[in-house]
Design a protein around this motif. Sequence first.
Motif, PDB file in Angstrom:
ATOM      1  N   PHE A   1       0.822  -1.004   0.162  1.00  0.00           N
ATOM      2  CA  PHE A   1      -0.149  -0.168   0.239  1.00  0.00           C
ATOM      3  C   PHE A   1       1.165   1.695   0.185  1.00  0.00           C
ATOM      4  N   THR A   2       0.750   2.008  -1.225  1.00  0.00           N
ATOM      5  CA  THR A   2       0.930   3.374  -0.946  1.00  0.00           C
ATOM      6  C   THR A   2      -0.124   4.974   0.072  1.00  0.00           C
ATOM      7  N   ILE A   3       0.334   5.773   0.394  1.00  0.00           N
ATOM      8  CA  ILE A   3      -0.157   6.747   1.232  1.00  0.00           C
ATOM      9  C   ILE A   3       0.371   8.364   0.307  1.00  0.00           C
ATOM     10  N   SER A   4      -0.278   8.533  -0.019  1.00  0.00           N
ATOM     11  CA  SER A   4       0.006  10.214  -1.189  1.00  0.00           C
ATOM     12  C   SER A   4      -0.908  11.223  -0.436  1.00  0.00           C
ATOM     13  N   ARG A   5      -1.243  12.173  -0.949  1.00  0.00           N
ATOM     14  CA  ARG A   5      -1.489  13.794  -0.722  1.00  0.00           C
ATOM     15  C   ARG A   5      -1.624  14.456  -2.392  1.00  0.00           C
ATOM     16  N   ASP A   6      -2.631  14.921  -2.308  1.00  0.00           N
ATOM     17  CA  ASP A   6      -2.858  15.908  -3.949  1.00  0.00           C
ATOM     18  C   ASP A   6      -3.436  17.042  -3.240  1.00  0.00           C
ATOM     19  N   ASN A   7      -2.588  18.311  -2.942  1.00  0.00           N
ATOM     20  CA  ASN A   7      -3.173  19.304  -2.082  1.00  0.00           C
ATOM     21  C   ASN A   7      -4.432  19.906  -2.946  1.00  0.00           C
ATOM     22  N   ALA A   8      -3.646  19.838  -4.295  1.00  0.00           N
ATOM     23  CA  ALA A   8      -4.576  20.414  -5.287  1.00  0.00           C
ATOM     24  C   ALA A   8      -6.148  20.051  -5.375  1.00  0.00           C
ATOM     25  N   LYS A   9      -6.294  19.105  -5.579  1.00  0.00           N
ATOM     26  CA  LYS A   9      -7.032  18.155  -5.648  1.00  0.00           C
ATOM     27  C   LYS A   9      -7.838  17.933  -3.693  1.00  0.00           C
ATOM     28  N   ASN A  10      -6.812  18.254  -2.952  1.00  0.00           N
ATOM     29  CA  ASN A  10      -7.416  18.296  -1.356  1.00  0.00           C
ATOM     30  C   ASN A  10      -8.211  16.908  -0.834  1.00  0.00           C
ATOM     31  N   THR A  11      -7.281  16.455  -1.952  1.00  0.00           N
ATOM     32  CA  THR A  11      -7.269  15.102  -1.280  1.00  0.00           C
ATOM     33  C   THR A  11      -6.244  14.193  -0.549  1.00  0.00           C
ATOM     34  N   VAL A  12      -6.605  12.929   0.158  1.00  0.00           N
ATOM     35  CA  VAL A  12      -5.900  11.963   0.084  1.00  0.00           C
ATOM     36  C   VAL A  12      -5.857  10.569  -0.763  1.00  0.00           C
ATOM     37  N   TYR A  13      -4.852   9.809  -0.813  1.00  0.00           N
ATOM     38  CA  TYR A  13      -5.327   8.728  -1.699  1.00  0.00           C
ATOM     39  C   TYR A  13      -4.684   6.990  -0.914  1.00  0.00           C
ATOM     40  N   LEU A  14      -5.070   6.664  -1.110  1.00  0.00           N
ATOM     41  CA  LEU A  14      -4.328   5.090  -0.857  1.00  0.00           C
ATOM     42  C   LEU A  14      -4.187   4.087  -1.338  1.00  0.00           C
ATOM     43  N   GLN A  15      -3.016   3.917  -1.981  1.00  0.00           N
ATOM     44  CA  GLN A  15      -3.403   2.885  -3.330  1.00  0.00           C
ATOM     45  C   GLN A  15      -2.579   1.493  -2.483  1.00  0.00           C
ATOM     46  N   MET A  16      -3.590   0.811  -3.294  1.00  0.00           N
ATOM     47  CA  MET A  16      -3.174  -1.281  -2.632  1.00  0.00           C
ATOM     48  C   MET A  16      -3.223  -1.629  -3.855  1.00  0.00           C
ATOM     49  N   ASN A  17      -1.814  -2.401  -3.576  1.00  0.00           N
ATOM     50  CA  ASN A  17      -1.679  -3.645  -4.755  1.00  0.00           C
ATOM     51  C   ASN A  17      -1.598  -4.750  -4.047  1.00  0.00           C
ATOM     52  N   SER A  18      -1.085  -5.731  -4.565  1.00  0.00           N
ATOM     53  CA  SER A  18      -1.285  -7.465  -4.512  1.00  0.00           C
ATOM     54  C   SER A  18      -2.031  -7.209  -3.609  1.00  0.00           C
ATOM     55  N   LEU A  19      -3.716  -7.103  -3.839  1.00  0.00           N
ATOM     56  CA  LEU A  19      -4.972  -7.319  -2.368  1.00  0.00           C
ATOM     57  C   LEU A  19      -4.636  -8.698  -2.243  1.00  0.00           C
ATOM     58  N   LYS A  20      -5.075  -9.125  -0.955  1.00  0.00           N
ATOM     59  CA  LYS A  20      -5.349  -9.935  -0.586  1.00  0.00           C
ATOM     60  C   LYS A  20      -6.858 -10.345   0.648  1.00  0.00           C
ATOM     61  N   PRO A  21      -7.109 -11.562   0.057  1.00  0.00           N
ATOM     62  CA  PRO A  21      -8.271 -11.831   1.269  1.00  0.00           C
ATOM     63  C   PRO A  21      -8.748 -11.184   2.472  1.00  0.00           C
ATOM     64  N   GLU A  22      -7.274 -10.827   3.133  1.00  0.00           N
ATOM     65  CA  GLU A  22      -7.792 -10.547   4.736  1.00  0.00           C
ATOM     66  C   GLU A  22      -8.104  -8.756   4.343  1.00  0.00           C
ATOM     67  N   ASP A  23      -7.412  -8.175   3.194  1.00  0.00           N
ATOM     68  CA  ASP A  23      -7.583  -6.848   2.708  1.00  0.00           C
ATOM     69  C   ASP A  23      -8.709  -6.616   2.910  1.00  0.00           C
ATOM     70  N   ALA A  24      -9.919  -7.348   3.078  1.00  0.00           N
ATOM     71  CA  ALA A  24     -11.674  -6.851   2.957  1.00  0.00           C
ATOM     72  C   ALA A  24     -11.805  -6.027   4.151  1.00  0.00           C
ATOM     73  N   ALA A  25     -12.570  -5.092   3.847  1.00  0.00           N
ATOM     74  CA  ALA A  25     -12.839  -4.502   4.956  1.00  0.00           C
ATOM     75  C   ALA A  25     -13.560  -3.404   4.541  1.00  0.00           C
ATOM     76  N   ILE A  26     -13.983  -2.380   5.280  1.00  0.00           N
ATOM     77  CA  ILE A  26     -14.324  -0.946   5.055  1.00  0.00           C
ATOM     78  C   ILE A  26     -13.281  -0.262   5.195  1.00  0.00           C
ATOM     79  N   TYR A  27     -12.632   0.330   4.545  1.00  0.00           N
ATOM     80  CA  TYR A  27     -12.068   1.748   5.005  1.00  0.00           C
ATOM     81  C   TYR A  27     -12.258   2.957   5.361  1.00  0.00           C
ATOM     82  N   TYR A  28     -11.889   3.568   6.610  1.00  0.00           N
ATOM     83  CA  TYR A  28     -11.966   5.287   6.024  1.00  0.00           C
ATOM     84  C   TYR A  28     -11.155   5.711   6.253  1.00  0.00           C
TER      85      TYR A  28
END
Length: 128
Positions: free
Chosen positions: A68-95
């Motif tokens: 996973f990689t977290i990043s921020r785009d200040n122009a869009k006032n948005t934070v991202y979470l890039q999730m790669n190589s996802l596993k079944p145990e990653d399934a959840a509600i993300y906040y």
Amino acid sequence: QVQLVESGGGLVQPGGSLRLSCRASGFRVDYYAIGWFRQAPGKEREGVSSIDSGDDRTYYADSVKGRFTISRDNAKNTVYLQMNSLKPEDAAIYYCAKTDHELRFVDYALDQNLYDNWGQGTQVTVSS
């Protein structure tokens, strides 16, 4: 009015990728640290990743480090979470959540008690 809105969740196969978005209003994400947390059915909510406000230092739970990689785009006032190589145990509600603390000065960057404002969450399902 402080508000955080998550989006980007959905159904993905194991090994696949998703990018979650946390769009903020009422404050600037470049002035505050933002964290991602998740809660799977029947389990407690756990910290996933955070990004600091001052130096953009990032923090990751051991279970997602390298995937996973977290990043921020200040122009869009948005934070991202890039999730790669996802596993079944990653399934959840993300906040996503906001904290007034600068994370480089706290004992644990993913301490949920540090975070004051929370979004409604977005569902991530990992299944074949």
